[in-house]
Scaffold this motif. Structure first.
Motif, PDB file in Angstrom:
ATOM      1  N   THR A  16    -118.292 -49.447 -82.270  1.00  0.00           N
ATOM      2  CA  THR A  16    -118.650 -50.091 -81.014  1.00  0.00           C
ATOM      3  C   THR A  16    -117.591 -51.148 -80.704  1.00  0.00           C
ATOM      4  O   THR A  16    -117.251 -51.954 -81.569  1.00  0.00           O
ATOM      5  N   ILE A  17    -117.056 -51.101 -79.492  1.00  0.00           N
ATOM      6  CA  ILE A  17    -115.976 -52.032 -79.143  1.00  0.00           C
ATOM      7  C   ILE A  17    -116.289 -52.709 -77.819  1.00  0.00           C
ATOM      8  O   ILE A  17    -116.692 -52.048 -76.851  1.00  0.00           O
ATOM      9  N   LEU A  18    -116.126 -54.019 -77.784  1.00  0.00           N
ATOM     10  CA  LEU A  18    -116.139 -54.755 -76.521  1.00  0.00           C
ATOM     11  C   LEU A  18    -114.758 -55.370 -76.383  1.00  0.00           C
ATOM     12  O   LEU A  18    -114.317 -56.135 -77.237  1.00  0.00           O
ATOM     13  N   MET A  19    -114.060 -54.979 -75.295  1.00  0.00           N
ATOM     14  CA  MET A  19    -112.666 -55.384 -75.158  1.00  0.00           C
ATOM     15  C   MET A  19    -112.506 -56.255 -73.920  1.00  0.00           C
ATOM     16  O   MET A  19    -112.733 -55.801 -72.808  1.00  0.00           O
ATOM     17  N   VAL A  20    -112.127 -57.509 -74.121  1.00  0.00           N
ATOM     18  CA  VAL A  20    -111.876 -58.418 -73.002  1.00  0.00           C
ATOM     19  C   VAL A  20    -110.426 -58.238 -72.588  1.00  0.00           C
ATOM     20  O   VAL A  20    -109.531 -58.362 -73.427  1.00  0.00           O
ATOM     21  N   THR A  21    -110.173 -57.916 -71.320  1.00  0.00           N
ATOM     22  CA  THR A  21    -108.781 -57.666 -70.956  1.00  0.00           C
ATOM     23  C   THR A  21    -108.511 -57.843 -69.469  1.00  0.00           C
ATOM     24  O   THR A  21    -109.405 -57.764 -68.634  1.00  0.00           O
ATOM     25  N   HIS A  22    -107.234 -58.130 -69.169  1.00  0.00           N
ATOM     26  CA  HIS A  22    -106.742 -58.091 -67.791  1.00  0.00           C
ATOM     27  C   HIS A  22    -105.944 -56.820 -67.555  1.00  0.00           C
ATOM     28  O   HIS A  22    -105.471 -56.584 -66.461  1.00  0.00           O
ATOM     29  N   ASP A  23    -105.744 -56.054 -68.620  1.00  0.00           N
ATOM     30  CA  ASP A  23    -104.882 -54.879 -68.564  1.00  0.00           C
ATOM     31  C   ASP A  23    -105.743 -53.688 -68.142  1.00  0.00           C
ATOM     32  O   ASP A  23    -106.354 -53.010 -68.964  1.00  0.00           O
ATOM     33  N   LEU A  24    -105.814 -53.445 -66.819  1.00  0.00           N
ATOM     34  CA  LEU A  24    -106.763 -52.443 -66.317  1.00  0.00           C
ATOM     35  C   LEU A  24    -106.433 -51.020 -66.773  1.00  0.00           C
ATOM     36  O   LEU A  24    -107.341 -50.278 -67.145  1.00  0.00           O
ATOM     37  N   PRO A  25    -105.149 -50.616 -66.781  1.00  0.00           N
ATOM     38  CA  PRO A  25    -104.883 -49.266 -67.301  1.00  0.00           C
ATOM     39  C   PRO A  25    -105.320 -49.108 -68.760  1.00  0.00           C
ATOM     40  O   PRO A  25    -105.784 -48.037 -69.162  1.00  0.00           O
ATOM     41  N   TYR A  26    -105.181 -50.171 -69.530  1.00  0.00           N
ATOM     42  CA  TYR A  26    -105.602 -50.118 -70.935  1.00  0.00           C
ATOM     43  C   TYR A  26    -107.112 -49.933 -71.020  1.00  0.00           C
ATOM     44  O   TYR A  26    -107.617 -49.177 -71.842  1.00  0.00           O
ATOM     45  N   ALA A  27    -107.829 -50.657 -70.160  1.00  0.00           N
ATOM     46  CA  ALA A  27    -109.287 -50.504 -70.116  1.00  0.00           C
ATOM     47  C   ALA A  27    -109.651 -49.072 -69.785  1.00  0.00           C
ATOM     48  O   ALA A  27    -110.538 -48.473 -70.404  1.00  0.00           O
ATOM     49  N   LEU A  28    -108.936 -48.503 -68.825  1.00  0.00           N
ATOM     50  CA  LEU A  28    -109.231 -47.120 -68.416  1.00  0.00           C
ATOM     51  C   LEU A  28    -108.963 -46.149 -69.563  1.00  0.00           C
ATOM     52  O   LEU A  28    -109.727 -45.223 -69.811  1.00  0.00           O
ATOM     53  N   GLN A  29    -107.873 -46.401 -70.288  1.00  0.00           N
ATOM     54  CA  GLN A  29    -107.500 -45.498 -71.372  1.00  0.00           C
ATOM     55  C   GLN A  29    -108.512 -45.557 -72.518  1.00  0.00           C
ATOM     56  O   GLN A  29    -108.840 -44.529 -73.111  1.00  0.00           O
TER      57      GLN A  29
END
Lengths: 254, 253
Positions: free
Chosen positions: B195-208
């Motif tokens: 289970t991962i919760l990822m805080v990010t501004h990197d939207l392509p990374y979030a999509l991937q």
């Protein structure tokens, strides 16, 4: 072990001295210095004995004396103080090399010089044969206060990070035409030191958060499970026994 | 821990009505509700100052909520449970230099599990398995200082994996990484099966990496849904100061 974690006082070698557990060496160095300090200053020959003992340890640890003597220069400021004593000391005065010097001052200077030098050489021997992380582990095993060893461990890790940060800040200043050689620009350097302090403080808070997040309870866990044997202690304390015998001899002949 | 009697695993993370005001009076969270099932990978998106970090610090009890509650794997975050909660929530902080504070990589990875009472051979095994999972096993005896940025990030991940967490929380995992290190980290994360919760501004990374995204702004959840749909909604992105990199557009499925 500890690849790439060198400090300038450590000389990587494989020897019986290097192989001893750190806490044994710390205790041995401490007791050795106590013996030196306890020796009466008039027992001149005994101090030669101490030096021989150290030389023997250096040859076992394969530390070149030249390497050590260069690092022993750290003592110089104290030597300067010691040189002043015979000139400024109280009466009675004696003639020595055509100079009138104070006798108690001369003895005091000798005392500082010889005990200081032997102490510095002993500490350098400890540092040359023990990497810092092990030294800290040794202190931890000797039941040094957990707070002290924790602070020292973190300092060891972060001193390089902070130095790198200071270097980046200096580069950024120089890149914008700052030339710290001029006295009136020292203000910018001082402010740089101030902001370095703030940054380090903030980093400290973030590190603390990261430690809490991994269940830190106030003490660094002891990771290496190496057990120190009675044999280690006997081998490490053998030179101390010689030093103690020398100190006793000193009291007898003085 | 829990007996095998339950038919379904409890939610990995359940946050309800979470509100928090900093001591200086700034209200950072205004009632957050969200839940993450076991095995989900979720991105937490939002502009600077939206309350993302504040939310993350509530997940393992570093901050105590003013109102509302947080539960991890069914266990409520309270003072009494704090030790177990911190084992269950593995936070990988943004700057690996903050996370890696021990003299060697091995000692750093062992720090967490040792605090949680793992000793001896079991500890060595944990350390090795965690470093292996991030492809850093051969660097165990080096100082974190002598690693590259990408390697440090992966070791930081290993320090948390070694605690065997219920949920991994990553704060800006792709920041300061070159494209190769960024891709390598993505491969490691996709291979973890956690289970991962990822805080990010990197939207392509979030999509991937994350099939689902949650957008928070001004301390409330403003959107929660499939990442592709959220990122294909230009109005939503504009309203909350989110932006795809130049030249990118997404169409919803």
């Amino acid at each position: 072990m500890g690849a790439g974690h060198a400090h300038p006082l450590y000389l990587p070698r494989t020897s019986a001295v290097h192989g001893l557990p750190a806490e044994v060496k710390v205790v041995a160095a401490f007791l050795g210095v106590v013996c030196v300090v306890a020796t009466p200053r008039e027992a001149f020959a005994v101090f030669g004995g101490y030096l021989l003992l150290l030389a023997l340890i250096w040859s076992i640890a394969r530390i070149p004396p030249g390497w050590l003597s260069r690092r022993a220069l750290i003592e110089t400021p104290f030597v300067v103080l010691a040189v002043l004593l015979p000139i400024t000391g109280p009466d009675p005065r004696i003639d020595w090399l055509g100079l009138s010097v104070s006798e108690p001052g001369l003895l005091g200077a000798w005392n500082i010089l010889v005990k200081g030098t032997l102490g510095v050489l002993t500490s350098l021997t400890l540092a040359a044969t023990t990497p810092l992380p092990e030294l800290l582990l040794g202190l931890q095993r000797l039941r040094a206060p957990a707070l002290v060893t924790t602070i020292a461990t973190l300092m060891l890790r972060y001193v390089d990070v902070i130095v790198a940060e200071a270097r980046r800040m200096r580069l950024a200043r120089i890149a914008r035409g700052h030339d710290p050689r001029f006295l009136w620009q020292v203000g910018a350097t001082a402010r740089g030191v101030g902001s370095l302090f703030i940054r380090s403080y903030e980093r400290g808070e973030r590190v603390h958060l990261a430690m809490l997040s991994r269940g830190w309870t106030g003490e660094l866990p002891q990771l290496a499970e190496r057990v120190t044997t009675r044999r280690d202690w006997l081998r490490g304390l053998a030179p101390v026994a010689v030093a103690a015998a020398l100190a006793c001899t000193g009291w007898v002949i003085a | 821990m829990a007996a095998g009697a339950e038919p379904v695993r409890p939610l990995s993370l359940a946050v309800s009505g979470l509100a928090f005001t900093y001591p200086d009076g700034t209200q950072a969270l205004h009632g957050i509700d969200l839940s993450i099932a076991a095995g989900e990978r979720v991105a937490l998106l939002g502009p600077n100052g939206a309350g993302k970090t504040t939310l993350v610090l509530h997940l393992n009890g570093i901050l105590t909520p003013g109102h509302g509650s947080v539960a991890v794997g069914g266990l409520p975050v309270t003072k009494a449970n704090l030790h177990e909660i911190r084992r269950r929530v593995g936070i990988v902080f943004q700057d690996p230099d903050d996370q890696l504070f021990m003299p060697t990589v091995r000692a750093d990875v062992a720090f967490g599990p040792a605090n949680f009472g793992v000793r001896g051979d079991a500890l060595d095994e944990r350390v090795h398995a965690a470093l292996d999972a991030v492809g850093m096993a051969e660097h165990a005896d080096r100082s974190p200082l002598h690693l590259s940025g990408g390697q440090r990030r992966r070791v930081a991940l290993a320090t948390v994996l070694a605690c065997d967490p219920e949920i991994l929380v990553l704060d800006e995992p792709s920041s300061n990484l070159d494209p190769v290190a960024r891709r390598e980290l993505a491969e490691v994360l996709l291979g973890l099966d956690r289970t991962i919760l990822m805080v990010t501004h990197d939207l392509p990374y979030a999509l991937q990496l994350c099939p689902r995204s949650i957008v928070i702004d001004d301390g409330v959840v403003v959107a929660d849904g499939p990442t592709r749909e959220l990122l294909a909604d230009p109005d939503l992105l504009r309203r909350h100061r989110l932006e795809l990199p130049y030249g990118f557009t997404l169409r919803g499925t």
